[in-house]
Scaffold this active site. Structure first.
Site, PDB file in Angstrom:
ATOM      1  N   GLU A   7     100.152 -72.698 108.221  1.00 22.41           N
ATOM      2  CA  GLU A   7     100.688 -73.207 109.477  1.00 22.41           C
ATOM      3  C   GLU A   7     101.929 -74.074 109.260  1.00 22.41           C
ATOM      4  O   GLU A   7     102.691 -74.320 110.185  1.00 22.41           O
ATOM      5  CB  GLU A   7      99.597 -73.988 110.233  1.00 22.41           C
ATOM      6  N   ASP A  13     132.918 -64.193 128.698  1.00 26.51           N
ATOM      7  CA  ASP A  13     132.323 -64.206 127.359  1.00 26.51           C
ATOM      8  C   ASP A  13     130.795 -64.234 127.393  1.00 26.51           C
ATOM      9  O   ASP A  13     130.145 -64.003 126.371  1.00 26.51           O
ATOM     10  CB  ASP A  13     132.799 -65.443 126.577  1.00 26.51           C
ATOM     11  N   ASP A  20     136.937 -65.587 120.891  1.00 26.74           N
ATOM     12  CA  ASP A  20     137.860 -65.394 121.999  1.00 26.74           C
ATOM     13  C   ASP A  20     139.157 -66.135 121.690  1.00 26.74           C
ATOM     14  O   ASP A  20     139.159 -67.129 120.961  1.00 26.74           O
ATOM     15  CB  ASP A  20     137.224 -65.935 123.283  1.00 26.74           C
ATOM     16  N   ASP A  58     102.032 -82.922 103.456  1.00 25.04           N
ATOM     17  CA  ASP A  58     102.958 -81.790 103.490  1.00 25.04           C
ATOM     18  C   ASP A  58     104.106 -81.973 104.480  1.00 25.04           C
ATOM     19  O   ASP A  58     105.275 -81.780 104.111  1.00 25.04           O
ATOM     20  CB  ASP A  58     102.188 -80.497 103.788  1.00 25.04           C
ATOM     21  N   ASP A  74     134.568 -69.371 126.026  1.00 22.91           N
ATOM     22  CA  ASP A  74     134.429 -70.443 127.013  1.00 22.91           C
ATOM     23  C   ASP A  74     134.382 -69.938 128.437  1.00 22.91           C
ATOM     24  O   ASP A  74     134.072 -70.686 129.348  1.00 22.91           O
ATOM     25  CB  ASP A  74     135.575 -71.447 126.884  1.00 22.91           C
ATOM     26  N   ALA A 129      92.917 -74.228 104.060  1.00 22.30           N
ATOM     27  CA  ALA A 129      93.708 -74.318 102.837  1.00 22.30           C
ATOM     28  C   ALA A 129      94.667 -73.145 102.705  1.00 22.30           C
ATOM     29  O   ALA A 129      95.758 -73.279 102.147  1.00 22.30           O
ATOM     30  CB  ALA A 129      92.779 -74.373 101.618  1.00 22.30           C
TER      31      ALA A 129
END
Length: 842
Positions: free
Chosen positions: A270, A580, A312, A674, A576, A266
Site C-alpha cells: 500500500e 489550445d 503555442d 515507512d 494560453d 506485510a
C-alpha cells in the site's frame, strides 16, 4: 451614441427572464465537487483499511482490547488525514476557476444597462466599445471601424476587422460579421445581437470537446497501479494459504486468521500509491514556490519523461503584445532596429504614426507606437478619417500655422498610392515589404500631407492627386519573443526534449519567431493543409521531421498531440488560448499560461504557469526527473523492507515458533516508519548531470529487472541478518519477549540501513551522511523518539510485548547492522541502474 443607432429597444425584462430560465446562464458547466462522504467512502474501500479493521475485530475476539483500541486509533488517524487532504485538494482545484463573469452593457426595453455576463440571453443587444471583453457569441447589427483581438480563439495576435453583413447569408465569410465570446474589442464600436450563450457558444463547444476527452493517466501511475494489483493478489493468496495451513495444523483458527492478516499487511504494497502521492504532492508544493500551479500532481513526474514539447507561439513563446521592431525609409538603405536610439528621421515617422492613431485606443500596434515615443496629453483633431474596406488607411487632420496637416497610416500600398509614388519607388517598396514579411513583421506605412487650406479635405482619397503628401517610411511590428525563451529551449534540447512550435500564424511569421527562439528553421514547415492530407501514421512521420507547424486550427493541434501519443511519445503541450484547450487536455502534460490564459485553457491543463514564464517549464522538467529518480530509490527501498517484515512473519508459522511480529508491530512499521522515510527520499538532492540525459523510455517499467533484483538482494540479505540475530539470541537462551524486542529493533535499524544504501545510485559510502538532505535528521529524530517511547514507556511496551533490552543483544544488533551496510554497498555496483546519457538531437 456617436453614429451607432440607439433606436433598438432590445428584449423586455420578462422575455429575458423567460429565456434565462429556459436556456440557462451564460457560463460553462463546472464539475460537481466531491463531498466528505464520497471521500470517506473512497478511503473505506482501500484494502489496507479493511485489513486494519479485520485485525482489530480479531483482537477484540481474542479479548485484547488494548491492541484493538490502538489499531482503531491508527485507523481513525489514517482516515482523517486522507479525507482532510483530499478536501483541501478539491477546494484548491475549485479555486482555480475565476468565479466572476464579465459585465455586459446591453439594451433592454430601450434602456442601456450593465448586467452580469452570466445573465445574458440569446437575443440581447450588446453595446461594444474599445477594451470590452465580448461575453457571448453575437452577430453585428451596426459597426464603426470595429477590430477584435481573437488570439485566444485563433492563435493569431493581429486584430481582425469586423463589419456588418452586407450580402445574403452564406455569400461571405460569417467570421467577418460575427464576434465570439472571450475575444477583445481593440478598436471601434458596435451593436451586436447575441446568438449563443454558455455551452452553445464557440468557447462552449470547445469546452464540450474537452469533456469528451478523458484525462490521460501517466505511464507511471499505470505502472504503479498494475504493480500494486499483481503484488496484492499474490500476497492475499499466500496469506489465505497460510491461514488454511496454520488452522488445519494447529486448530487455532483465530490465531491463524491473525497471522494471515499480519502476513497480508506485510506483503500488501500500500505504500506504493501513498509514496507516489506524497512525492507528487510535495513536488507540487516545490513548484508552487516557483509560481507554477499544479492541477494534476501526477503530471509532474510525467513531465520529467517528456520527449516532445508542443508549444503555442502567441502568448507562450511571445508576449502577445505588439512592439515596434523595425523602421525603414523608401529604399534609401536606412533602417532602425528595436533597441537603438530613436533619432531623426525615425522620431518624425513614429510621431506621424501616433498622430494618425486613435486618440484613445486599445489597438496593440497603436499602443506599441506610444510605448516607443511617449506623447503629451491627447489633442483634439480637426477631423478624423476612419479606416474603411475601400481605403485601408486612417488618420487625422491637425491645425498648423499655415493651413492644416494631415497625418495618415495604414496598409503600405494604400498609403504609397495616396502619396503618388512612381513605378520605381513602388518596386522598391514591394521589395522592402517582402523582406520585412519574411522576418515575420506586420507592416504599416505612414505619411504626412501639408494642406494650405485651413479646412481639411473631406476624405483621404482627395490627397491622392496632390503632390504635397510625403511618404515617410515603413513601420514593422512584431509580437516579441519572451526574453527567457531561447535559454529555456536550449536547455530543453540539452535534456533531449524535442520542441515543436504550433501556431495559427503564417509560415513566414512562424519561421521568424522560430529562428529567434533557436528552433531549426531550415526544415520544412508543416501547415494545416498538409495535416489535412496526411493519415495518422504519415502525420507522425512528418511531425518527426519538423520543428514548426503553421496555419493550424484547434482541430489540427488535437490531431498533432494524438498522433505523437500514438507514436509512443510523452507529449507536453503549452498554450494560453481557448484554441489550445483540447490539445492541452489530450496531452500527457498540459501547461497553460496563467497570466494571459483563459479559464478554459487553465481548466484543461495540468500545470499553470502563473507568471507566464516559459523557463518555468525547464524547472518542472528538472523536478520531474528528480522525482522519478527519488521515486525509483523509494520503491526499491519499500520492496526491500517488505521482505524482512514478511519473512519474520512467515518463518515462525512455517517452523512452529512463537509469532515475532503481529499486526500491531507491522502497523507501526507501515504507518510510521515507512512513510516518514519516504519523506527523506523525496527531499534527496538530484543526481549529477540530471539535465544532460535523454528522456527515459516511456514504455519502460519503473520497476525493471535490475531494480527488482537489487531490491530482492537488499531484502533477503537483511532478512538473513535478522534471522541470524534471532538464532544467536536463541542459542544464548534469551526469552521470547527479549528476542521479539531485539529483532524488532533490528528491523527498525535495518530499515535505516536500507534508507542509507538507497539514497544514491552510486556506491559512494562517504556521501551517505555528508550529502545534504534537510529531511534526514528530523526524520531520524522522530524515529528515535517513537522507538524509545515504544520500548521504555511501560504501557506501550506491554502492548507491543517487549521487554527492556540489555547491552549484549544491542551490541550484537549494532555489529549486524554495520556488516549489513558494508555488504550492501559492496553489492550495489552489480545492480546499479543504467541511466541514459547524452543529448538527443532536437
Amino acid at each position: 451614441m456617436n453614429g451607432i443607432t440607439a433606436s433598438i429597444t432590445g428584449l423586455t425584462g420578462e422575455e429575458a427572464t423567460r429565456r434565462l430560465t429556459a436556456e440557462g446562464p451564460n457560463e460553462l458547466p463546472r464539475a460537481k465537487p466531491r463531498s466528505a462522504w464520497v471521500l470517506l467512502w473512497e478511503v473505506l474501500r482501500e484494502p489496507m483499511f479493511r485489513l486494519l479493521v479485520a485485525a482489530g475485530l480479531v483482537y477484540l475476539l481474542l479479548g485484547d482490547e488494548g491492541e484493538a483500541l490502538l489499531l482503531l486509533f491508527f485507523i481513525l488517524l489514517s482516515v482523517l488525514i486522507t479525507v482532510i487532504q483530499q478536501m483541501r485538494t478539491d477546494r484548491a482545484l475549485e479555486a482555480l476557476r475565476d468565479l466572476s463573469s464579465p459585465r455586459a452593457l446591453v439594451i433592454r426595453e430601450g434602456q442601456t444597462s450593465r448586467i452580469a455576463g452570466r445573465d445574458l440571453v440569446r437575443g440581447d443587444i450588446l453595446v461594444l466599445g474599445e477594451g470590452d471583453r465580448i461575453p457571448a457569441d453575437a452577430i453585428l447589427l451596426e459597426s464603426q471601424v470595429l477590430e477584435v483581438d481573437e488570439s485566444l480563439l485563433t492563435g493569431e495576435s493581429i486584430a481582425v476587422p469586423k463589419r456588418v453583413q452586407e450580402t445574403p447569408p452564406g455569400m461571405t465569410d460569417e467570421a467577418l460579421y460575427r464576434v465570439y465570446a472571450g475575444t477583445l474589442v481593440v478598436a471601434g464600436r458596435a451593436l451586436a445581437e447575441v446568438t449563443a450563450t454558455g455551452i452553445r457558444c464557440e468557447m462552449g463547444r470547445i469546452g464540450a470537446l474537452l469533456r469528451e476527452l478523458a484525462p490521460v493517466q501517466t505511464p507511471l501511475a499505470q505502472q504503479i497501479r498494475q504493480l500494486v494489483r499483481v503484488v496484492a493478489v499474490l500476497g492475499l493468496s499466500l496469506s489465505s494459504l497460510v491461514v488454511l495451513i496454520h488452522g488445519l495444523s494447529f486448530g487455532d483458527w483465530l490465531e491463524a486468521l491473525l497471522a494471515g492478516i499480519a502476513l497480508a499487511m506485510a506483503l500488501l504494497p500500500e505504500e506504493f500509491p501513498v509514496v507516489l502521492t506524497v512525492f507528487l504532492a510535495l513536488g507540487a508544493r516545490r513548484l508552487a514556490g516557483t509560481r507554477v500551479l499544479t492541477r494534476r500532481p501526477d503530471t509532474i513526474e510525467a513531465l520529467g519523461a517528456a520527449s516532445v514539447l508542443c508549444t503555442d507561439k502567441t502568448g507562450t513563446l511571445t508576449r502577445n503584445r505588439m512592439a515596434v521592431a523595425e523602421l525603414c525609409t523608401l529604399g534609401q538603405g536606412m533602417d532602425w532596429r528595436a533597441g537603438e536610439v530613436l533619432l531623426e528621421p525615425w522620431a518624425t515617422l513614429i510621431r506621424c504614426a501616433i498622430d494618425a492613431s486613435a486618440v484613445h485606443t486599445a489597438d496593440p500596434m497603436e499602443q506599441a507606437l506610444r510605448a516607443l515615443l511617449p506623447t503629451d496629453e491627447p489633442r483634439t483633431p480637426l477631423q478624423t478619417f476612419n479606416l474603411s474596406a475601400d481605403l485601408l488607411a486612417m488618420g487625422h487632420a491637425w491645425p498648423a500655422d499655415h493651413g492644416c496637416v494631415v497625418t495618415l497610416k495604414g496598409a503600405p500600398e494604400t498609403v504609397a498610392g495616396l502619396c503618388g509614388l512612381d513605378e520605381m519607388q513602388m518596386t522598391r517598396l514591394q521589395a522592402q515589404l517582402t523582406a520585412m514579411a519574411d522576418r515575420g513583421l506586420r507592416v504599416l506605412g505612414a505619411a504626412r500631407a501639408d494642406c494650405p487650406e485651413a479646412e481639411p479635405p473631406a476624405s483621404l482619397a482627395q490627397l491622392a492627386a496632390g503632390t504635397n503628401c510625403t511618404f515617410l517610411g515603413l513601420i514593422g511590428f512584431a509580437d516579441p519573443l519572451r526574453d527567457t525563451v531561447p535559454a529555456a529551449l536550449k536547455e530543453c534540447r540539452e535534456a533531449g526534449i524535442r520542441v515543436l512550435m504550433i501556431t495559427g500564424d503564417y509560415p513566414a511569421t512562424a519561421r521568424a519567431i522560430g529562428q529567434q527562439a533557436g528552433l531549426d528553421t531550415t526544415e520544412h514547415i508543416l501547415t494545416g493543409q498538409d495535416i489535412d492530407r496526411l493519415q495518422d501514421e504519415a502525420l507522425y512521420a512528418a511531425l518527426s521531421q519538423v520543428s514548426i507547424c503553421a496555419r493550424v486550427s484547434p482541430r489540427h493541434k488535437l490531431r498533432i498531440v494524438e498522433a505523437l501519443r500514438r507514436g509512443g511519445e510523452i507529449v507536453g503541450m503549452t498554450g494560453d488560448g481557448v484554441n489550445d484547450a483540447p490539445a492541452l487536455r489530450a496531452a500527457h502534460i498540459g501547461i497553460a499560461m496563467g497570466g494571459r490564459g483563459t479559464d478554459v485553457a487553465r481548466e484543461a491543463a495540468s500545470l499553470v504557469l502563473l507568471d507566464d514564464d516559459f523557463s518555468a517549464i525547464v524547472t518542472a522538467v528538472r523536478l520531474g526527473r528528480r522525482i522519478h529518480d527519488n521515486l525509483t530509490k523509494a520503491l526499491a527501498y519499500i520492496v526491500a523492507v517488505h521482505i524482512p517484515i514478511a519473512g519474520l512473519t512467515l518463518f515462525p508459522l512455517l517452523f512452529g515458533w512463537p509469532l515475532l511480529l503481529g499486526p500491531l508491530h507491522i502497523v507501526f512499521m507501515e504507518l510510521v516508519v515507512d512513510p516518514i522515510c519516504s519523506i527523506v527520499f523525496e527531499a534527496e538532492p538530484p543526481e549529477r548531470a540530471l539535465m544532460q540525459r535523454q528522456p527515459r523510455d516511456p514504455g519502460a517499467s519503473i520497476f525493471n529487472r535490475r531494480l527488482l533484483a537489487w531490491s530482492l538482494c537488499q531484502g533477503f540479505t537483511t532478512l538473513v541478518m535478522l534471522l541470524v540475530l534471532d538464532t544467536v539470541l536463541r542459542t544464548w537462551g534469551a526469552s521470547e519477549t527479549a528476542i521479539r524486542t531485539t529483532v524488532f529493533l533490528g528491523l527498525v535499524a535495518s530499515n535505516l540501513v536500507l534508507l542509507s544504501v538507497n539514497r544514491r545510485f552510486s556506491p559512494e559510502l562517504t556521501e551517505i551522511w555528508l550529502r545534504r538532505n534537510p529531511a534526514l535528521w528530523p526524520v531520524l529524530s522522530v524515529i528515535s523518539l517513537l522507538v524509545t517511547a515504544v520500548v521504555f514507556i511501560p504501557a506501550l511496551r506491554e502492548l507491543f510485548g517487549f521487554t527492556l533490552p540489555t547491552p549484549a543483544p544491542l551490541g550484537l544488533l549494532a555489529l549486524c547492522c554495520v556488516v549489513l551496510l558494508f555488504c550492501l554497498e559492496l553489492l550495489k555496483p552489480l545492480f546499479r541502474p543504467q541511466i541514459p546519457k547524452g543529448t538527443r538531437a532536437g
